[in-house]
Design an enzyme around this catalytic site. Structure first.
Site, PDB file in Angstrom:
ATOM      1  N   TYR A  77     -24.298  16.356 -10.153  1.00  0.00           N
ATOM      2  CA  TYR A  77     -23.019  16.778  -9.779  1.00  0.00           C
ATOM      3  C   TYR A  77     -22.890  17.622  -8.495  1.00  0.00           C
ATOM      4  O   TYR A  77     -23.376  18.805  -8.403  1.00  0.00           O
ATOM      5  CB  TYR A  77     -22.170  17.401 -11.044  1.00  0.00           C
ATOM      6  CG  TYR A  77     -20.669  17.416 -11.017  1.00  0.00           C
ATOM      7  CD1 TYR A  77     -20.031  17.987  -9.983  1.00  0.00           C
ATOM      8  CD2 TYR A  77     -19.895  17.274 -12.027  1.00  0.00           C
ATOM      9  CE1 TYR A  77     -18.503  17.929  -9.817  1.00  0.00           C
ATOM     10  CE2 TYR A  77     -18.705  17.202 -12.034  1.00  0.00           C
ATOM     11  CZ  TYR A  77     -17.908  17.552 -11.088  1.00  0.00           C
ATOM     12  OH  TYR A  77     -16.440  17.766 -10.916  1.00  0.00           O
TER      13      TYR A  77
ATOM     14  N   GLU B  56     -15.535  11.624 -18.118  1.00  0.00           N
ATOM     15  CA  GLU B  56     -15.980  12.856 -18.211  1.00  0.00           C
ATOM     16  C   GLU B  56     -14.836  13.527 -19.260  1.00  0.00           C
ATOM     17  O   GLU B  56     -13.737  13.351 -18.652  1.00  0.00           O
ATOM     18  CB  GLU B  56     -16.123  13.827 -17.003  1.00  0.00           C
ATOM     19  CG  GLU B  56     -16.646  15.170 -16.801  1.00  0.00           C
ATOM     20  CD  GLU B  56     -16.708  15.578 -15.635  1.00  0.00           C
ATOM     21  OE1 GLU B  56     -16.706  17.176 -15.672  1.00  0.00           O
ATOM     22  OE2 GLU B  56     -16.498  15.198 -14.764  1.00  0.00           O
TER      23      GLU B  56
ATOM     24  N   ASP C 256     -12.434  25.994 -12.945  1.00  0.00           N
ATOM     25  CA  ASP C 256     -11.309  24.992 -12.930  1.00  0.00           C
ATOM     26  C   ASP C 256     -10.094  25.614 -12.416  1.00  0.00           C
ATOM     27  O   ASP C 256     -10.014  26.526 -12.566  1.00  0.00           O
ATOM     28  CB  ASP C 256     -11.069  24.478 -14.464  1.00  0.00           C
ATOM     29  CG  ASP C 256     -11.932  23.526 -14.907  1.00  0.00           C
ATOM     30  OD1 ASP C 256     -12.505  22.665 -14.222  1.00  0.00           O
ATOM     31  OD2 ASP C 256     -12.335  23.793 -16.116  1.00  0.00           O
TER      32      ASP C 256
END
Length: 266
Positions: A175, A49, A60
Site C-alpha cells: 500500500y 477494502e 484517517d
C-alpha cells in the site's frame, strides 16, 4: 492469497489497473454494508477494502472518521464485520476482501483466532495502518498459517532501506501512500508522485503496488495507469454514499462512482 494473486495476474494480462474500493463495515448501517459490497463488486471493483471500526482512527481524515463513528454507534465490531464478509460470500461475491483496521481491536480479538475466523468467513487478508512491518512477526506468522495477505505501507518520505524491508515483508500487495498525512479527497496528485512510485516499484519488484490517499477522480486514476498495479478509493466513495438519502440511492451512487473509476482503469 490465491484469490488476490489471480486478480492481479488477470488484470496485468489485460494491462488494466486494479480498482480497490474502501467501505466502512457498518456504514451507513450493518444491514446496508453487505448490499453495498455486492453493488461495488458488480460495478467493477476488483478488490474491496472493508474497514473495521476503531474509536481512534489516526490515519484517517474527516470523512472516514465520521463513517467509523457512525459504524461504532450502530454496533459495528470486528465480529460483526466478519459476519458481513461471510454473508457476502454466501451471496456469491467472489471479489477479494481485505480487512482494514487498527491494532487494538485486532489484538483484543486475539490474533490467532482473528485470522482463523477471518479465513473461515472468506476474507483474504489484513491491512493495519498502525502496524510497522518490522514489528509484525506475530501477525505475519498468523497470515502465513492461514494463507492470507498482510499489507504494509510505504510513504513518500520512506528511505530506500525502509521501502525494501517493507516490501519484502508484505504479502499480497504494498500500500503506497500518494501523499503524507491522512486519508481524504484531494484536488490534485502530488507533483512528485512519479519519482516516488518509481522508487517504490524498484523496491517492490514483482510485488503489486496499490496507491491510496487522495485518489478520488477518473483523471487521478488515468494519471496513475502504468505507474501502479492498483488504485485505492475510499473517502470519495463514502462521501458519495453519504450524500444519498435512501438505501437504493446509496447503492446507485456507489455503483455509479465505481463504474466511472473502473472505466478509467482500462
Amino acid at each position: 492469497m490465491e484469490r488476490l494473486e489471480k486478480t492481479f495476474a488477470r488484470l496485468a494480462e489485460r494491462g488494466e489497473t486494479a480498482l480497490v474500493a474502501y467501505l466502512t463495515g457498518g456504514y451507513p448501517s450493518l444491514a446496508e454494508t453487505g448490499p453495498l459490497i455486492e453493488a461495488v463488486s458488480s460495478a467493477g471493483a476488483d478488490i474491496i477494502e472493508l474497514g473495521v471500526a476503531f474509536s481512534d482512527p489516526l490515519g484517517d481524515g474527516p470523512v472516514i472518521q465520521a463513517t467509523t463513528q457512525a459504524a461504532l454507534d450502530g454496533g459495528a465490531t470486528a465480529a460483526a464485520v466478519l459476519d458481513i464478509v461471510a454473508g457476502a460470500r454466501e451471496n456469491g461475491v467472489q471479489t477479494p476482501i481485505m480487512l482494514m483496521g487498527y491494532c487494538n481491536p485486532f489484538l483484543r480479538y486475539g490474533l490467532e483466532q482473528l485470522y482463523a475466523d477471518a479465513k473461515a468467513a472468506g476474507a483474504d487478508g489484513f491491512i493495519v495502518p498502525d502496524l510497522p512491518a518490522h514489528e509484525a512477526d506475530e501477525w505475519l506468522a498468523a497470515a502465513r498459517t492461514h494463507d492470507m495477505a498482510q499489507v504494509f505501507f510505504s510513504a513518500p518520505g520512506s528511505s530506500e532501506e525502509r521501502l525494501r524491508n517493507t516490501a519484502a515483508r508484505s504479502r499480497g500487495f504494498l500500500y503506497s501512500l500518494a501523499a503524507n498525512g491522512v486519508t481524504g479527497v484531494r484536488e490534485e496528485l502530488d507533483p512528485g508522485i512519479d519519482a516516488y512510485l518509481e522508487r517504490v516499484g524498484d523496491a517492490a519488484g514483482t510485488l503489486p503496488v496499490c496507491v491510496g490517499f487522495g485518489i478520488s477522480r477518473p483523471e487521478h486514476v488515468r494519471a496513475l495507469r502504468g505507474r501502479a498495479a492498483g488504485v485505492i478509493v475510499g473517502s470519495a466513495l463514502l462521501r458519495a454514499i453519504g450524500d444519498a438519502d435512501t438505501p437504493a440511492g446509496r447503492i446507485l451512487a456507489a455503483s455509479r462512482l465505481v463504474g466511472e473509476l473502473k472505466e478509467a482503469c482500462r
